[in-house]
Write a protein that holds these residues in place. Sequence first.
Motif, PDB file in Angstrom:
ATOM      1  N   PHE A  25      -4.417   8.537  -2.093  1.00 60.83           N
ATOM      2  CA  PHE A  25      -5.368   8.050  -1.101  1.00 60.83           C
ATOM      3  C   PHE A  25      -6.760   7.804  -1.677  1.00 60.83           C
ATOM      4  N   ILE A  26      -7.007   8.204  -2.912  1.00 64.81           N
ATOM      5  CA  ILE A  26      -8.353   8.100  -3.481  1.00 64.81           C
ATOM      6  C   ILE A  26      -8.847   6.657  -3.557  1.00 64.81           C
ATOM      7  N   TYR A  45       0.856  -1.189   0.000  1.00 69.73           N
ATOM      8  CA  TYR A  45       0.000   0.000   0.000  1.00 69.73           C
ATOM      9  C   TYR A  45       0.893   1.240   0.000  1.00 69.73           C
ATOM     10  N   ASN A  46       0.873   1.970  -1.103  1.00 69.13           N
ATOM     11  CA  ASN A  46       1.675   3.194  -1.180  1.00 69.13           C
ATOM     12  C   ASN A  46       1.264   4.225  -0.130  1.00 69.13           C
ATOM     13  N   GLU A  47       0.013   4.131   0.303  1.00 70.27           N
ATOM     14  CA  GLU A  47      -0.468   5.090   1.297  1.00 70.27           C
ATOM     15  C   GLU A  47       0.339   5.004   2.595  1.00 70.27           C
ATOM     16  N   LEU A  48       0.817   3.805   2.942  1.00 70.94           N
ATOM     17  CA  LEU A  48       1.602   3.642   4.166  1.00 70.94           C
ATOM     18  C   LEU A  48       2.914   4.404   4.084  1.00 70.94           C
ATOM     19  N   SER A  53      -1.268   3.525  -7.702  1.00 66.78           N
ATOM     20  CA  SER A  53      -1.557   2.467  -6.728  1.00 66.78           C
ATOM     21  C   SER A  53      -1.262   1.135  -7.392  1.00 66.78           C
ATOM     22  N   LEU A  54      -1.031   0.132  -6.577  1.00 63.03           N
ATOM     23  CA  LEU A  54      -0.742  -1.187  -7.140  1.00 63.03           C
ATOM     24  C   LEU A  54      -1.529  -2.249  -6.395  1.00 63.03           C
TER      25      LEU A  54
END
Length: 690
Positions: free
Chosen positions: A428-429, A215-218, A283-284
């Motif tokens: 984050f979307i 999670y790139n958000e992390l 995102s992945l």
Amino acid sequence: MFDPVGVFRAFLISGLVLFLPFQVFAQTAHKPDVPAIEQSRIEWLISALEERNLPYEQRELFSQYGAFGSSLHVVIRPDTQSDDQPELFILAMPLYSAGDPGSPGRYDMEAALIFAEKTMQSGTNAEIRIAFLGNEYSVLPEDIESSRHEGFEDLLDIYDNPELMNLLYIDIPAETDKLGIHHGSVGNTAPMGILSPFTEACADLDIPYSFVIRYNELYKIGLASGPEVLEISQPRGVPSFFVYGEPLENPVKAIPGDRLGSLLFSYSEKLDTSPSDMDYHYSLLHAFSMTLYFSETLTVLSFLALLGISLFVFLIYTVIFRRTLITQWRIFFKRAWVVGVLFLLLVASLLGADLFLFFMKKIFSIFGSPRDYTEAMLKIIAAIALFNLTTPFFARLKIPRKANYYGSSAVVLIAVGLFIAAVFDITFIPIFLWAFVFGFLAAVIRRPILVFICTLLTPIQVIGALINIMTTGNSQLAQIIASVNFYITLYIAVISLPVLLLFSRAILLSRRLSHLQTAKKYTYFRLSFLGAAILAIVGYNIYLSLNTPLPPDRPVITEQSSADAIMTVSAGDIQFLDRRTVNLRLEAAGSPVQFNVILKNTVEGLPLVIYDTAMPYRISDDGNSVIFLLGEFPENPFSSEIVLPLDFRGILRAEALYTPWDGTVTPEPPENPGDYVLRVVREVPVPPEL
């Protein structure tokens, strides 16, 4: 008379007597000679490169970075000459790293040689630099100030424009059957343009791989960190990622060295990026040995499409169910204070759990950050138990169509979060899009079982991210959740409130018994749940008090006399004209990990000036001290020169650092040999006293 306590005591003492020598031997015997291993590998690489007619250059690291080793670089120039800046691909790897078997050639080195040979034979349109980096390995703990990754720092300093660098750092010392990928650091991620060609090349060659953080958000919000090399390169704007070899589980499925070399070659062929093509807001999704990438453009289009569909559905709904919609909005605005009260009670429950945990720590004298996620989970459980006590109050509230009210409130809160995410960072979307879709379904569906399922699916992306970071062993999130911080408490309450409202809706729809029967039935459950949470917190703190880890062992020995000295310091000087040349010589017993040298000025008003020295240095903020920057694994004895003004008067402080415990230096074993650093200090005047 049989004495079981005495027998047990004798057995314990005898076991310790037999075990401790082996433990001490394990602490003192296993200490690899890193400089010798790196030097032997450089010699091995030079021989292999000359045999393959590959160009190379050896870069010494002492003059610029104070390191006592060197790096070896192979530079392959593009076949065609152009006025434009050629694309640049950098493949970097350490000469030695943790878990290294110490054999003459590392697994990744052999693969890099295969890659270089294939590139030379086929030609390339890009500039390719293969860097075998020295002084990448560090044995000192993070709390000890030390220069690290000098070879990597030297590599980054070669190029002025970091955005033109496409860097892959690999650390695969031995055979492996699966590759692991780190693609981010705190606040940063590798661009999709350099990451997707690598996973595509892995898929083409049937090489298993996985992402450590999915999670790139992390990475973006700083909950996840990357390897030290990415924490150095990515904040500087260098597009880079890190690949390592996971422990070999099945030797039959080990990746052959030639296939790893083919992977690097295939990746360099697929890599075709420029700064304008970089996408950092993607995102992945990695599943079933496949990776799907959702670019920034696709994410924005998805957001706009959902926004358009929502507006269209809303317009249709207002036309068909205009009166019902007006009634619902009147109820929502008249009872909006209920959501506010729910939020305040949720905050109060979290603060109450914080307060109880804080007092438990004080009672049992427990200090320091949480060791794992147990304390964070206990805090959440205690907060839920406290909040659960307030539910009878909300059950008595007279709200028309209460279930619909809770569902609508949850959707409004998620929608607000979605728009805020779109404003701050597009990354984050996707999480909020997922939550909005399932939150909306949970708000409009009336079958209780389906509402429960949709409610559970609403935060599933957040739960997946939390599980992902927990499985990596990163305790930063546990420290954040368990911390007594009002703003973090507000943030947790904001995230939890929509899910709580949806669960309340599901419970209301599923309730079939009368209010009186329900209240009687659940009163005992609420009290039992709270009691169980309190007992769990008390029991956990008792466990911590009985299993307190040993503190780091950081002894300091300050030597005054030369008798039985661990370290000797010589600072003889030679005077010539207006200059004083200090001949520094340090020699220490055993094998010190690092020498520290600090020169302090003792004459007020006289500026501290260094005319010349071979050692890199920095001057302190107050201008009265010079810190010489020396790396780990120094020469012993170590000699150097410092040229100073003739009228300089000061103190030279020398330190020798030892880790792990060395019985030849200090015979008495430490209390905590697993986290032990000995610092031996000696000070001498400059110029020497007559």
